[in-house]
Design a protein around this motif. Structure first.
Motif: not given
Length: 168
Positions: A12-16, A20-23
Motif C-alpha cells: 500500500r505505501g509503495y502504491v500510494t 518513496p522508491p530508492d533513488r
C-alpha cells in the motif's frame, strides 16, 4: 501471516507514494543523473582490461571530492596503481589520504579479518568497491563455478558490506 519473511508484504505505501522508491545518488553523469544506489549491490561485468576499475574510480573521484569516504577492497592489483590512477583522473592527494581506504586482502576472512572489515565499515563509507571477484573468491577459499560458493561469498562479504549502508 506475520513473523516470517515468507509472508506477503503490504504494498500500500509503495502504491500510494507514502514510501518513496530508492533513488540513486552516487556516480552522477554530466546530466545530473546518478547511477548507483546507496545500500545496494551493483555489479560491473566485462572482459578483462575493459575499464571496470576506471569506472569505479570515476565514482571514487566524485565521492571523495564531496567529502565522503570510499573503501576499495582490491584482490588483483596493488596500492601504487590505485593511487596512480586516482591522481591521473584528478583526485586531489589530500582526498586520497583523508577519504580513500585501500585494502588488499590476501587471506581468508577469519576472525581477525572480520574484525578489520567491521572496523572499516564502522567508518561510514558511502561506497565500497570489491575489485576482482574471481580472485576474491579464491582468497576466501571459494569456487566461482559453484553456485553454493557464490552464495557463500555473498553471505560472507557482499551482504555485510551492503547491510552497513554503502553502495557496493
Amino acid at each position: 501471516m506475520t513473523g516470517t519473511s515468507w509472508g506477503p508484504i503490504d504494498l500500500r505505501g509503495y502504491v500510494t507514494g507514502d514510501v518513496p522508491p530508492d533513488r540513486p545518488t552516487i556516480l552522477t553523469r554530466e546530466d545530473d543523473v546518478a547511477l548507483l544506489y546507496p545500500g545496494a549491490t551493483h555489479m560491473v561485468a566485462a572482459e578483462p582490461e575493459s575499464g571496470k576499475t576506471w569506472f569505479a574510480y570515476a565514482a571514487v573521484a566524485q565521492e571523495v571530492a564531496a567529502g565522503r569516504r570510499v573503501v576499495h577492497f582490491d584482490f588483483e592489483d596493488v596500492a601504487a596503481n590505485a593511487v596512480a590512477r586516482l591522481l591521473a583522473i584528478g583526485v586531489h592527494p589530500d582526498d586520497i589520504l583523508d577519504r580513500f581506504v585501500y585494502v588488499h586482502p590476501d587471506g581468508p576472512l577469519d576472525d581477525e579479518g572480520s574484525d578489520a572489515l567491521e572496523s572499516i565499515l564502522d567508518t561510514g563509507p558511502s561506497l565500497v568497491i570489491l575489485d576482482g571477484i574471481t580472485d576474491a573468491m579464491g582468497v576466501l577459499g571459494l569456487d566461482l563455478g559453484s553456485n553454493k560458493d557464490v552464495g557463500e561469498f555473498f553471505a560472507q562479504l557482499v551482504r555485510p558490506i551492503t547491510a552497513a549502508g554503502p553502495a557496493s
